[in-house]
Scaffold this motif. Structure first.
Motif, PDB file in Angstrom:
ATOM      1  N   TYR A  99       0.830  -1.202   0.000  1.00  0.00           N
ATOM      2  CA  TYR A  99       0.000   0.000   0.000  1.00  0.00           C
ATOM      3  C   TYR A  99       0.863   1.249   0.000  1.00  0.00           C
ATOM      4  CZ  TYR A  99       0.812   0.379   5.115  1.00  0.00           C
ATOM      5  OH  TYR A  99       1.373   0.486   6.362  1.00  0.00           O
ATOM      6  N   LEU A 100       0.208   2.368  -0.338  1.00  0.00           N
ATOM      7  CA  LEU A 100       0.773   3.706  -0.195  1.00  0.00           C
ATOM      8  C   LEU A 100      -0.076   4.435   0.827  1.00  0.00           C
ATOM      9  CD1 LEU A 100       2.518   6.183  -1.050  1.00  0.00           C
ATOM     10  CD2 LEU A 100       0.784   6.618  -2.810  1.00  0.00           C
ATOM     11  N   ARG A 101       0.564   4.935   1.867  1.00  0.00           N
ATOM     12  CA  ARG A 101      -0.151   5.630   2.943  1.00  0.00           C
ATOM     13  C   ARG A 101      -0.277   7.110   2.605  1.00  0.00           C
ATOM     14  NH1 ARG A 101      -1.321   4.493   7.994  1.00  0.00           N
ATOM     15  NH2 ARG A 101      -0.143   2.537   7.936  1.00  0.00           N
ATOM     16  N   LEU A 102      -1.496   7.651   2.705  1.00  0.00           N
ATOM     17  CA  LEU A 102      -1.756   9.060   2.421  1.00  0.00           C
ATOM     18  C   LEU A 102      -1.899   9.902   3.677  1.00  0.00           C
ATOM     19  CD1 LEU A 102      -4.360   8.756  -0.496  1.00  0.00           C
ATOM     20  CD2 LEU A 102      -1.853   8.839  -0.614  1.00  0.00           C
ATOM     21  N   PHE A 103      -2.028   9.237   4.830  1.00  0.00           N
ATOM     22  CA  PHE A 103      -2.125   9.943   6.113  1.00  0.00           C
ATOM     23  C   PHE A 103      -1.211   9.277   7.128  1.00  0.00           C
ATOM     24  CE2 PHE A 103      -3.758   9.937  10.452  1.00  0.00           C
ATOM     25  CZ  PHE A 103      -3.830  11.298  10.724  1.00  0.00           C
ATOM     26  N   TYR A 104      -0.563  10.083   7.937  1.00  0.00           N
ATOM     27  CA  TYR A 104       0.216   9.587   9.064  1.00  0.00           C
ATOM     28  C   TYR A 104       0.191  10.663  10.135  1.00  0.00           C
ATOM     29  CZ  TYR A 104       3.795  12.760   7.307  1.00  0.00           C
ATOM     30  OH  TYR A 104       4.454  13.886   6.876  1.00  0.00           O
ATOM     31  N   THR A 105       0.497  10.304  11.350  1.00  0.00           N
ATOM     32  CA  THR A 105       0.588  11.278  12.422  1.00  0.00           C
ATOM     33  C   THR A 105       2.009  11.323  12.950  1.00  0.00           C
ATOM     34  OG1 THR A 105      -0.175  11.896  14.647  1.00  0.00           O
ATOM     35  CG2 THR A 105      -0.209   9.549  14.097  1.00  0.00           C
ATOM     36  N   GLU A 106       2.505  12.518  13.186  1.00  0.00           N
ATOM     37  CA  GLU A 106       3.873  12.684  13.692  1.00  0.00           C
ATOM     38  C   GLU A 106       4.022  12.233  15.137  1.00  0.00           C
ATOM     39  OE1 GLU A 106       3.090  16.419  11.063  1.00  0.00           O
ATOM     40  OE2 GLU A 106       1.985  15.115  12.427  1.00  0.00           O
ATOM     41  N   ASN A 107       2.894  11.967  15.807  1.00  0.00           N
ATOM     42  CA  ASN A 107       2.956  11.551  17.209  1.00  0.00           C
ATOM     43  C   ASN A 107       3.794  10.295  17.412  1.00  0.00           C
ATOM     44  OD1 ASN A 107       1.390  13.422  18.839  1.00  0.00           O
ATOM     45  ND2 ASN A 107      -0.384  12.766  17.638  1.00  0.00           N
ATOM     46  N   PHE A 108       3.908   9.464  16.382  1.00  0.00           N
ATOM     47  CA  PHE A 108       4.640   8.199  16.498  1.00  0.00           C
ATOM     48  C   PHE A 108       6.035   8.267  15.887  1.00  0.00           C
ATOM     49  CE2 PHE A 108       0.089   6.718  16.200  1.00  0.00           C
ATOM     50  CZ  PHE A 108      -0.054   6.536  17.570  1.00  0.00           C
ATOM     51  N   LEU A 109       6.475   9.466  15.530  1.00  0.00           N
ATOM     52  CA  LEU A 109       7.767   9.609  14.851  1.00  0.00           C
ATOM     53  C   LEU A 109       8.802  10.288  15.742  1.00  0.00           C
ATOM     54  CD1 LEU A 109       6.512  10.709  11.304  1.00  0.00           C
ATOM     55  CD2 LEU A 109       7.025   8.406  12.128  1.00  0.00           C
ATOM     56  N   GLY A 110       8.706  10.107  17.043  1.00  0.00           N
ATOM     57  CA  GLY A 110       9.615  10.776  17.971  1.00  0.00           C
ATOM     58  C   GLY A 110      10.885   9.985  18.234  1.00  0.00           C
ATOM     59  N   HIS A 129       8.493   7.324   0.640  1.00  0.00           N
ATOM     60  CA  HIS A 129       9.471   6.599   1.457  1.00  0.00           C
ATOM     61  C   HIS A 129       8.838   5.326   2.000  1.00  0.00           C
ATOM     62  CE1 HIS A 129      12.121  10.168   1.562  1.00  0.00           C
ATOM     63  NE2 HIS A 129      10.997  10.843   1.652  1.00  0.00           N
ATOM     64  N   GLU A 130       9.676   4.367   2.300  1.00  0.00           N
ATOM     65  CA  GLU A 130       9.184   3.174   2.982  1.00  0.00           C
ATOM     66  C   GLU A 130       8.846   3.527   4.425  1.00  0.00           C
ATOM     67  OE1 GLU A 130      10.825  -0.783   2.387  1.00  0.00           O
ATOM     68  OE2 GLU A 130      12.282   0.088   0.994  1.00  0.00           O
ATOM     69  N   MET A 131       7.746   2.973   4.928  1.00  0.00           N
ATOM     70  CA  MET A 131       7.372   3.155   6.328  1.00  0.00           C
ATOM     71  C   MET A 131       6.886   1.827   6.889  1.00  0.00           C
ATOM     72  SD  MET A 131       4.741   5.878   8.142  1.00  0.00           S
ATOM     73  CE  MET A 131       5.820   7.320   8.082  1.00  0.00           C
ATOM     74  N   PRO A 132       7.824   0.939   7.246  1.00  0.00           N
ATOM     75  CA  PRO A 132       7.432  -0.367   7.778  1.00  0.00           C
ATOM     76  C   PRO A 132       6.982  -0.308   9.233  1.00  0.00           C
ATOM     77  CG  PRO A 132       9.817  -0.192   7.711  1.00  0.00           C
ATOM     78  CD  PRO A 132       9.286   1.056   7.060  1.00  0.00           C
ATOM     79  N   ILE A 160       6.352  -4.513   1.273  1.00  0.00           N
ATOM     80  CA  ILE A 160       6.831  -3.134   1.225  1.00  0.00           C
ATOM     81  C   ILE A 160       5.645  -2.208   1.429  1.00  0.00           C
ATOM     82  CG2 ILE A 160       7.951  -1.362  -0.166  1.00  0.00           C
ATOM     83  CD1 ILE A 160       9.405  -3.519  -1.666  1.00  0.00           C
ATOM     84  N   ARG A 161       5.812  -1.253   2.358  1.00  0.00           N
ATOM     85  CA  ARG A 161       4.778  -0.255   2.619  1.00  0.00           C
ATOM     86  C   ARG A 161       5.362   1.129   2.406  1.00  0.00           C
ATOM     87  NH1 ARG A 161       4.325  -3.208   8.158  1.00  0.00           N
ATOM     88  NH2 ARG A 161       6.225  -4.073   7.222  1.00  0.00           N
ATOM     89  N   TRP A 162       4.630   1.951   1.678  1.00  0.00           N
ATOM     90  CA  TRP A 162       5.110   3.276   1.324  1.00  0.00           C
ATOM     91  C   TRP A 162       4.269   4.349   1.992  1.00  0.00           C
ATOM     92  CZ3 TRP A 162       9.560   3.289  -1.451  1.00  0.00           C
ATOM     93  CH2 TRP A 162       9.870   2.164  -2.207  1.00  0.00           C
ATOM     94  N   VAL A 163       4.859   5.517   2.148  1.00  0.00           N
ATOM     95  CA  VAL A 163       4.139   6.673   2.685  1.00  0.00           C
ATOM     96  C   VAL A 163       4.455   7.882   1.826  1.00  0.00           C
ATOM     97  CG1 VAL A 163       6.003   7.303   4.296  1.00  0.00           C
ATOM     98  CG2 VAL A 163       3.655   8.052   4.751  1.00  0.00           C
ATOM     99  N   LEU A 164       3.455   8.732   1.630  1.00  0.00           N
ATOM    100  CA  LEU A 164       3.636   9.974   0.893  1.00  0.00           C
ATOM    101  C   LEU A 164       3.858  11.098   1.891  1.00  0.00           C
ATOM    102  CD1 LEU A 164       3.588  11.793  -1.585  1.00  0.00           C
ATOM    103  CD2 LEU A 164       1.081  11.747  -1.504  1.00  0.00           C
TER     104      LEU A 164
END
Length: 433
Positions: free
Chosen positions: A240-251, A325-328, A373-377
């Protein structure tokens, strides 16, 4: 070579040259701290994060208003809105909607997906709006003209495809306290409907999102990049390609503390060795670097800068570059995912084998077990605005604290500028990008 570094007494430091050097250091340091307070307030991983301001829906409110305006035009059956999918669309866009207690995000979600699309862009999308009630009249949108005017297909439960009696049993008040089964079933049902359209890609959206102006061309460009990078990696498929993510988990992740410690010690050691080398090989500078000053620079000033680096936040200091980018790991949630046609039935089989669970967690489990493989925009083209979940088993937090649905937020999304995005979108439509 024997080098000794004498640790000075505190009393000798106070009135020394070293003390003056430290005071001079504190002036720019204080300015940097002030600058960090001004610039890092949207970063949830930062010590300077200002929660009330960061959760302010600045851009998403404007975009929601544009979406609602389009819905109102459709309710008036304006002729110019009568655009539908072409015979060969590229994307099937599916949204499932259920009635939420006291709120409705459905109109702004659908409106923002369509607002600003050119006729060519709209023709490239097959829009399925799924009213996930056995009695569709329970959903207020079903009786409104815009729903049928804008959708290419209004999807309802079909007794030929699904056990409607079982669905009806999941709509009882008792069953709603465990909404995991119906939520997964609805997601699977809509995925199948999109698969039947035969588009190369399926975009699955929840009904409490806001799409930015230009989400379509950015997503299409991202899909081209995904296909290209997948080939470069010599991989045969992606999930998949992710169109939404939250920065709360990227610390700053606790499991990576050895890396942080290594680079912190490396920084302090570099300053120490550099100053000692200057003292030894540049004799003219030796008076300016007495042992006390070397000590303060290496073991006081450098740690203060390291602390400030981490306090500023990972999203600020080590941002993920724009692009695909990949976001596993650390991806959340299921607000917007794009699936290639060839992978959907594998996922459908997986969901049906589980029967119950959160879509995003089950999807990640499938990906982890199969090495997908998982992608994020980056940046996100969607915002999650639902403060009330469609899943009634979300626990209520203490008074004054945000609920889990409220914390699903992309802070960078709110920095978007309406005029800049509009110009970008016009340029893409003009050049066919």
């Amino acid at each position: 070579m024997h080098i000794s570094l004498r640790i000075p007494r505190l009393s000798s430091l106070v009135e020394s040259y070293t003390c003056r050097v430290f005071l001079v250091f504190l002036i720019p340091y204080a300015l940097i701290v002030y600058f960090a307070r001004l610039t890092c307030w949207r970063d949830p991983t930062s010590l300077f994060f200002r929660e009330d301001e960061a959760y302010e829906p600045s851009y998403s409110s404007l975009r929601a208003a544009q979406g609602i305006a389009l819905i109102e035009e459709a309710n008036n059956l304006t002729e110019v809105l009568r655009f539908k999918a072409s015979p060969n669309p590229t994307m099937c866009v599916g949204l499932t909607s259920v009635v939420r207690e006291g709120v409705s995000y459905f109109q702004s979600a659908v409106g923002s997906v369509l607002a600003g699309l050119s006729p060519v862009e709209r023709a490239d999308l097959f829009l399925i709006l799924f009213i996930a009630h056995t009695d569709p009249m329970q959903h207020p949108a079903y009786s409104e003209p815009w729903l049928h005017e804008l959708a290419d297909k209004v999807l309802l439960y079909d007794e030929k495809d699904i056990d409607v009696d079982h669905i009806r049993s999941l709509e009882t008040a008792e069953a709603k306290t465990l909404a995991l089964e119906k939520g997964l079933l609805d997601y699977t049902y809509l995925l199948k409907a999109c698969t039947a359209i035969g588009t190369p890609y399926t975009v699955m959206l929840e009904d409490d999102i806001i799409s930015l102006d230009g989400w379509y061309h950015r997503t299409k460009q991202a899909l081209r990049a995904v296909e290209r990078q997948t080939v470069e990696k010599k991989a045969s498929k992606w999930l998949y390609l992710r169109l939404f993510y939250t920065e709360n988990f990227l610390g700053w992740n606790s499991e990576e503390w050895p890396i942080y410690l290594f680079y912190s010690l490396l920084s302090a050691s570099t300053i120490l060795l550099t100053t000692l080398s200057v003292r030894r090989y540049r004799l003219s500078l030796k008076p300016f670097l007495p042992s006390e000053t070397v000590f303060v620079l290496s073991f006081v000033c450098t740690p203060l800068l390291i602390i400030l680096f981490f306090a500023a936040g990972r999203v600020t200091m080590l941002p993920i570059p724009e692009g695909v980018h990949e976001m596993p790991k650390f991806g959340c949630c299921s607000q917007g995912l794009v699936f290639p046609q060839g992978r959907i039935m594998d996922l459908v089989s997986w969901y049906e084998s589980k029967g119950i669970g959160y879509v995003d967690m089950l999807t990640e489990d499938y990906a982890n077990q199969n090495g997908e493989i998982r992608w994020v925009l980056i940046p996100s083209v969607l915002q999650h605005v639902g403060s009330k979940s469609s899943k009634t088993n979300i626990p209520v937090t203490h008074k004054g604290l945000r609920t889990l649905p409220q914390r699903l937020w992309n802070f960078g999304f709110e920095k978007n500028d309406v005029n800049i995005l509009h110009k970008e979108h016009e340029q893409q439509m003009r050049w066919g990008g």
